[in-house]
Design a protein around this motif. Structure first.
Motif, mmCIF file in Angstrom:
data_model
loop_
_atom_site.group_PDB
_atom_site.id
_atom_site.type_symbol
_atom_site.label_atom_id
_atom_site.label_comp_id
_atom_site.label_asym_id
_atom_site.label_seq_id
_atom_site.Cartn_x
_atom_site.Cartn_y
_atom_site.Cartn_z
ATOM 1 N N ASP A 127 1.980 16.700 -3.562
ATOM 2 C CA ASP A 127 0.575 16.675 -3.986
ATOM 3 C C ASP A 127 0.411 15.911 -5.299
ATOM 4 O O ASP A 127 -0.561 15.165 -5.480
ATOM 5 N N TYR A 128 1.349 16.104 -6.233
ATOM 6 C CA TYR A 128 1.272 15.399 -7.513
ATOM 7 C C TYR A 128 1.421 13.894 -7.304
ATOM 8 O O TYR A 128 0.699 13.093 -7.918
ATOM 9 N N MET A 129 2.361 13.512 -6.448
ATOM 10 C CA MET A 129 2.566 12.083 -6.189
ATOM 11 C C MET A 129 1.329 11.469 -5.520
ATOM 12 O O MET A 129 0.966 10.329 -5.795
ATOM 13 N N LYS A 130 0.685 12.242 -4.675
ATOM 14 C CA LYS A 130 -0.540 11.743 -4.049
ATOM 15 C C LYS A 130 -1.641 11.555 -5.086
ATOM 16 O O LYS A 130 -2.376 10.558 -5.066
ATOM 17 N N ALA A 131 -1.722 12.495 -6.018
ATOM 18 C CA ALA A 131 -2.767 12.412 -7.036
ATOM 19 C C ALA A 131 -2.543 11.254 -7.999
ATOM 20 O O ALA A 131 -3.494 10.567 -8.392
ATOM 21 N N ILE A 132 -1.288 11.002 -8.357
ATOM 22 C CA ILE A 132 -1.002 10.009 -9.386
ATOM 23 C C ILE A 132 -0.813 8.597 -8.815
ATOM 24 O O ILE A 132 -0.975 7.604 -9.517
ATOM 25 N N ALA A 133 -0.479 8.507 -7.511
ATOM 26 C CA ALA A 133 -0.154 7.201 -6.925
ATOM 27 C C ALA A 133 -0.878 6.941 -5.612
ATOM 28 O O ALA A 133 -0.505 6.029 -4.866
ATOM 29 N N GLY A 134 -1.920 7.702 -5.333
ATOM 30 C CA GLY A 134 -2.554 7.657 -4.015
ATOM 31 C C GLY A 134 -3.047 6.301 -3.572
ATOM 32 O O GLY A 134 -3.026 5.983 -2.380
ATOM 33 N N ASN A 135 -3.487 5.444 -4.491
ATOM 34 C CA ASN A 135 -4.072 4.150 -4.111
ATOM 35 C C ASN A 135 -3.056 3.022 -4.037
ATOM 36 O O ASN A 135 -3.398 1.892 -3.676
ATOM 37 N N ILE A 136 -1.814 3.305 -4.368
ATOM 38 C CA ILE A 136 -0.787 2.260 -4.350
ATOM 39 C C ILE A 136 -0.313 2.019 -2.919
ATOM 40 O O ILE A 136 -0.081 2.956 -2.157
ATOM 41 N N ILE A 137 -0.175 0.741 -2.559
ATOM 42 C CA ILE A 137 0.381 0.378 -1.253
ATOM 43 C C ILE A 137 1.904 0.418 -1.367
ATOM 44 O O ILE A 137 2.488 -0.248 -2.226
ATOM 45 N N ILE A 138 2.538 1.186 -0.496
ATOM 46 C CA ILE A 138 3.985 1.371 -0.613
ATOM 47 C C ILE A 138 4.700 0.828 0.645
ATOM 48 O O ILE A 138 4.157 0.828 1.748
ATOM 49 N N PRO A 139 5.931 0.322 0.481
ATOM 50 C CA PRO A 139 6.716 -0.177 1.609
ATOM 51 C C PRO A 139 7.379 0.971 2.359
ATOM 52 O O PRO A 139 7.854 1.931 1.746
ATOM 53 N N LEU A 140 7.406 0.884 3.674
ATOM 54 C CA LEU A 140 7.971 1.945 4.506
ATOM 55 C C LEU A 140 9.063 1.399 5.427
ATOM 56 O O LEU A 140 8.992 0.258 5.886
ATOM 57 N N TYR A 141 10.034 2.259 5.713
ATOM 58 C CA TYR A 141 11.164 1.908 6.582
ATOM 59 C C TYR A 141 11.343 3.029 7.603
ATOM 60 O O TYR A 141 11.037 4.190 7.329
ATOM 61 N N ASP A 142 11.857 2.666 8.772
ATOM 62 C CA ASP A 142 12.209 3.698 9.753
ATOM 63 C C ASP A 142 13.650 3.473 10.199
ATOM 64 O O ASP A 142 14.391 2.718 9.555
ATOM 65 N N ASP A 143 14.053 4.123 11.295
ATOM 66 C CA ASP A 143 15.452 4.047 11.698
ATOM 67 C C ASP A 143 15.677 3.113 12.883
ATOM 68 O O ASP A 143 16.636 3.274 13.636
ATOM 69 N N HIS A 196 9.329 -2.160 7.162
ATOM 70 C CA HIS A 196 8.832 -2.179 8.536
ATOM 71 C C HIS A 196 7.328 -1.952 8.609
ATOM 72 O O HIS A 196 6.692 -2.222 9.625
ATOM 73 N N ALA A 197 6.763 -1.399 7.538
ATOM 74 C CA ALA A 197 5.318 -1.147 7.504
ATOM 75 C C ALA A 197 4.900 -0.938 6.052
ATOM 76 O O ALA A 197 5.739 -0.795 5.166
ATOM 77 N N LYS A 198 3.593 -0.935 5.822
ATOM 78 C CA LYS A 198 3.048 -0.628 4.506
ATOM 79 C C LYS A 198 1.853 0.298 4.684
ATOM 80 O O LYS A 198 1.164 0.257 5.703
ATOM 81 N N MET A 199 1.604 1.121 3.662
ATOM 82 C CA MET A 199 0.565 2.135 3.769
ATOM 83 C C MET A 199 0.185 2.603 2.362
ATOM 84 O O MET A 199 1.008 2.540 1.449
ATOM 85 N N LYS A 200 -1.044 3.067 2.192
ATOM 86 C CA LYS A 200 -1.405 3.702 0.932
ATOM 87 C C LYS A 200 -0.607 4.995 0.759
ATOM 88 O O LYS A 200 -0.396 5.730 1.725
ATOM 89 N N MET A 201 -0.179 5.255 -0.470
ATOM 90 C CA MET A 201 0.598 6.464 -0.730
ATOM 91 C C MET A 201 -0.144 7.722 -0.278
ATOM 92 O O MET A 201 0.456 8.646 0.280
#
Length: 290
Positions: A48-64, A77-82
């Motif tokens: 919840d804290y990370m969502k509050a402090i970084a929610g608007n940042i676009i972050i890189p995502l990886y899967d397996d 592999h993808a990108k998404m808002k935190m």
């Protein structure tokens, strides 16, 4: 039958002198359970804290998904808002992970929540890295390209860790010109008929909970599975062993570029050849007739 794994030793806390003598010098792992209780991060850092402090940042995502020749080295592999990613983590299992994210570069105020520990090693203060994962997501068994000493702090939930030192590489079906083992090995429940040399590997295991610190010595192989959704932070110190330091330079300057060149030149044939060689070389090196 299960992997031959011993529990990583645990202590509540430890002095610098004892850490250097009993763990760093002999290059053995340790879990320190209460080292960060005085950090603001110990009580503040959760999803919840990370969502509050970084929610608007676009972050890189990886899967397996298996490595594809079209993927660049560590290409997401993808990108998404935190904020959307953390909603996903909390609502359902997902294979998407955040990997090697230098959050402090984008969120400098996080630095106020922790202090760099003094373990007698010079930490690389510019690259504290965050890692996030959903329930049952996992990393492939791998070791880090720079063979660094790693201090891995876990937050929220629980994480399973399996580790091997570099001496076990001959049994792990290592992919040549790479930092990973065969991606189709399930290290939480390996098929020993398919991967017989795994029976000879001797490693370590533990389960990290909120606020616990794992020291991973230079070049240790590690597989991590998120038992619950959660995240971790890694602090690093350059490899001190001259052999490991030279291998790190080789990996960064030569191996990585050579592998990328061969992917461009040979495409999927290069990936397929490396996967075949992982089996051939493991069995040859271990004098196993198959």
């Amino acid at each position: 039958m299960a992997l031959n794994l011993q529990d990583i030793p645990r202590v509540k806390t430890i002095t610098k002198a004892d850490f250097l003598k009993h763990y760093f010098n002999p290059q053995k792992p340790i879990v320190i359970e209460q080292f960060i209780k005085d950090w603001p991060a110990y009580t503040k850092w959760n999803l919840d804290y990370m969502k509050a402090i970084a929610g608007n940042i676009i972050i890189p995502l990886y899967d397996d998904r298996p490595v594809d020749y079209k993927d660049g080295f560590n290409e997401p592999h993808a990108k998404m808002k935190m904020s959307a990613y953390i909603d996903l983590l909390k609502s359902e299992p997902t294979k998407y992970r955040i990997f090697l994210w230098n959050a402090l570069k984008e969120i400098p105020e996080l630095q106020k929540d922790f202090t760099f520990p003094d373990f007698g090693l010079r930490l690389m203060k510019g690259i504290p890295m965050l890692f996030f994962g959903g329930r049952n997501s996992h990393t492939f068994m791998h070791y880090d390209i720079d063979l660094a000493n790693i201090f891995h702090f876990h937050f929220e939930g629980a994480k399973q860790v399996i580790m091997f030192n570099q001496k076990q590489s001959q049994y792990l079906y290592k992919i040549p010109h790479s930092l990973i083992t065969r991606e189709d090995i399930d290290f939480k429940n390996p098929d020993f008929k398919k991967w017989p040399m795994l029976k000879k590997a001797k490693g370590y295991k533990t389960e990290l909970k909120h606020g616990e610190l794992l020291y991973m010595p230079e070049g240790y192989w590690h597989y991590m599975r998120y038992i619950t959704a959660g995240f971790s932070m890694s602090l690093r110190a350059i490899a001190r062993n001259p052999k490991n330091f030279s291998r790190a330079i080789y990996n960064l300057l030569i191996m990585r570029n050579y592998d990328n060149m061969m992917r461009r030149l040979r495409g999927q044939k290069w990936i397929d050849w490396k996967n075949e060689q992982a089996i051939i070389r493991t069995h040859e090196n271990s004098n196993l007739i198959v």
